[in-house]
Design a protein around this motif. Structure first.
Motif, PDB file in Angstrom:
ATOM      1  N   GLU A 172       1.161 -11.429   1.059  1.00  0.00           N
ATOM      2  CA  GLU A 172       1.755 -11.301   2.384  1.00  0.00           C
ATOM      3  C   GLU A 172       0.682 -10.854   3.373  1.00  0.00           C
ATOM      4  O   GLU A 172      -0.232 -10.102   3.022  1.00  0.00           O
ATOM      5  CB  GLU A 172       2.898 -10.286   2.368  1.00  0.00           C
ATOM      6  CG  GLU A 172       4.028 -10.634   1.413  1.00  0.00           C
ATOM      7  CD  GLU A 172       4.747 -11.919   1.785  1.00  0.00           C
ATOM      8  OE1 GLU A 172       4.697 -12.312   2.975  1.00  0.00           O
ATOM      9  OE2 GLU A 172       5.360 -12.532   0.893  1.00  0.00           O
ATOM     10  N   VAL A 173       0.824 -11.303   4.605  1.00  0.00           N
ATOM     11  CA  VAL A 173      -0.156 -10.934   5.633  1.00  0.00           C
ATOM     12  C   VAL A 173       0.014  -9.471   6.021  1.00  0.00           C
ATOM     13  O   VAL A 173      -0.953  -8.713   6.118  1.00  0.00           O
ATOM     14  CB  VAL A 173      -0.006 -11.837   6.871  1.00  0.00           C
ATOM     15  CG1 VAL A 173      -1.036 -11.446   7.935  1.00  0.00           C
ATOM     16  CG2 VAL A 173      -0.171 -13.299   6.483  1.00  0.00           C
ATOM     17  N   PHE A 174       1.260  -9.051   6.237  1.00  0.00           N
ATOM     18  CA  PHE A 174       1.567  -7.666   6.609  1.00  0.00           C
ATOM     19  C   PHE A 174       2.522  -7.069   5.575  1.00  0.00           C
ATOM     20  O   PHE A 174       3.081  -7.780   4.737  1.00  0.00           O
ATOM     21  CB  PHE A 174       2.197  -7.613   8.004  1.00  0.00           C
ATOM     22  CG  PHE A 174       1.367  -8.272   9.075  1.00  0.00           C
ATOM     23  CD1 PHE A 174       0.150  -7.733   9.458  1.00  0.00           C
ATOM     24  CD2 PHE A 174       1.802  -9.440   9.694  1.00  0.00           C
ATOM     25  CE1 PHE A 174      -0.624  -8.335  10.442  1.00  0.00           C
ATOM     26  CE2 PHE A 174       1.041 -10.050  10.674  1.00  0.00           C
ATOM     27  CZ  PHE A 174      -0.180  -9.503  11.048  1.00  0.00           C
ATOM     28  N   ASP A 175       2.723  -5.755   5.669  1.00  0.00           N
ATOM     29  CA  ASP A 175       3.618  -5.082   4.731  1.00  0.00           C
ATOM     30  C   ASP A 175       5.065  -5.073   5.211  1.00  0.00           C
ATOM     31  O   ASP A 175       5.973  -4.736   4.457  1.00  0.00           O
ATOM     32  CB  ASP A 175       3.150  -3.635   4.511  1.00  0.00           C
ATOM     33  CG  ASP A 175       1.770  -3.586   3.865  1.00  0.00           C
ATOM     34  OD1 ASP A 175       1.446  -4.506   3.093  1.00  0.00           O
ATOM     35  OD2 ASP A 175       1.012  -2.639   4.156  1.00  0.00           O
ATOM     36  N   GLY A 176       5.279  -5.413   6.458  1.00  0.00           N
ATOM     37  CA  GLY A 176       6.629  -5.437   7.008  1.00  0.00           C
ATOM     38  C   GLY A 176       6.574  -5.394   8.519  1.00  0.00           C
ATOM     39  O   GLY A 176       5.517  -5.621   9.125  1.00  0.00           O
ATOM     40  N   THR A 177       7.701  -5.110   9.144  1.00  0.00           N
ATOM     41  CA  THR A 177       7.773  -4.992  10.602  1.00  0.00           C
ATOM     42  C   THR A 177       8.561  -3.737  10.964  1.00  0.00           C
ATOM     43  O   THR A 177       9.390  -3.251  10.181  1.00  0.00           O
ATOM     44  CB  THR A 177       8.457  -6.222  11.225  1.00  0.00           C
ATOM     45  OG1 THR A 177       9.752  -6.390  10.634  1.00  0.00           O
ATOM     46  CG2 THR A 177       7.629  -7.473  11.008  1.00  0.00           C
TER      47      THR A 177
END
Length: 290
Positions: A172-177
């Protein structure tokens, strides 16, 4: 039938890879003249195949009749020597050199030459495995440029690729939003000495899917469209091109498990065969369609 080509040392006294483009063209012309001088009067079309690995060589030629039938013909041994010099001179560091070539000549003055450096040639007789190991010694390749067939016969161990969707991991690019949709990450920085090695691994892995255009940079205050819309795989993991982009542009490290995986491979990409690439594509498209 192939003409027997006795094992020999690498052609020429020069180090491998010393032929520039002009030198390669000159050598190709010399090979063509050598072929023509070997042919009987009245020939119209000929195909010459040269295969080599290590010091093992095979040379086969046939005249092509008007109905497409091949008629074996013997060409001068000098042609084989010239092919060997060309192969030696066309070596590229980390990429190796070609293992087979097909030279086609048609009257009055048409010719073509096709080189193959990735696929196992259709040998008349399978070379000894020691010659495959010799190939990798004489013409070294980076790990990700060693095809599976050459690695296996040359005694090189390459990491196994996933063979089922469940075995492939996706980064995944990020861990979340957060509550307003901004990306959230909780990752440490890469050590400076590893940053470029990880980035090279991420960006040089085979691209298996690509879309036109660019996505918005979610860490850019202006949201400029500069993020590549691609997917890469090394046969074990799949990651968006955005993973490498955010590392290069914003120093955002990939997720820890992917970094650990790259370290375990000593930052060396394996060869990713067609089956592994197709599996990765199927995983991505299934995710997008779900």
């Amino acid at each position: 039938m192939s003409q027997p080509e006795p094992p020999s040392e690498p052609a020429g006294k020069e180090p491998p890879g010393t032929l520039d483009q002009q030198g390669q063209q000159d050598m190709i012309q010399r090979i063509g003249r050598g072929i023509v001088h070997s042919l009987p009067p009245g020939w119209q079309e000929v195909s010459v195949r040269y295969r080599a690995v290590g010091s093992y060589r095979e040379l086969a030629a046939e005249l092509i009749a008007p109905n497409g039938t091949g008629i074996p013909v013997v060409v001068t041994p000098e042609v084989g020597e010239l092919f060997a010099e060309l192969r030696h001179g066309m070596y590229q560091p980390h990429r190796g050199t070609w293992v087979s070539a097909t030279y086609r000549l048609s009257r009055p003055a048409s010719y073509s030459v096709d080189f193959n450096g990735d696929h196992n040639p259709d040998w008349e007789q399978e070379p000894p495995y020691t010659e495959f190991a010799a190939e990798l010694s004489l013409y070294p390749r980076a790990t990700h440029n060693i095809p599976a067939w050459l690695a296996e016969r040359g005694g090189i161990t390459t990491p196994a690729s996933a063979r089922s969707p469940e075995q492939l991991r996706r980064a995944e690019v990020f861990d979340g939003t957060d509550a307003v949709g901004r990306p959230v990450t909780n990752r440490g920085e890469l050590p400076p000495e590893e940053r470029d090695l990880v980035l090279e691994y991420l960006e040089r892995a085979p691209v298996i899917l690509a879309a036109r255009g660019y996505d918005s940079d979610r860490l850019d205050p202006y949201g400029r469209a500069t993020v590549p819309m691609t997917f890469h795989t090394d046969g074990s993991w799949i990651w968006p091109g955005a993973v490498g982009y955010y590392l290069r542009t914003h120093e955002l490290a990939p997720q820890a498990d992917l970094v650990r995986h790259i370290r375990e491979r000593d930052f060396q990409l394996p060869y990713v065969d067609d089956e592994a690439r197709e599996l990765a594509v199927s995983v991505i498209t299934a995710k997008q369609n779900s």
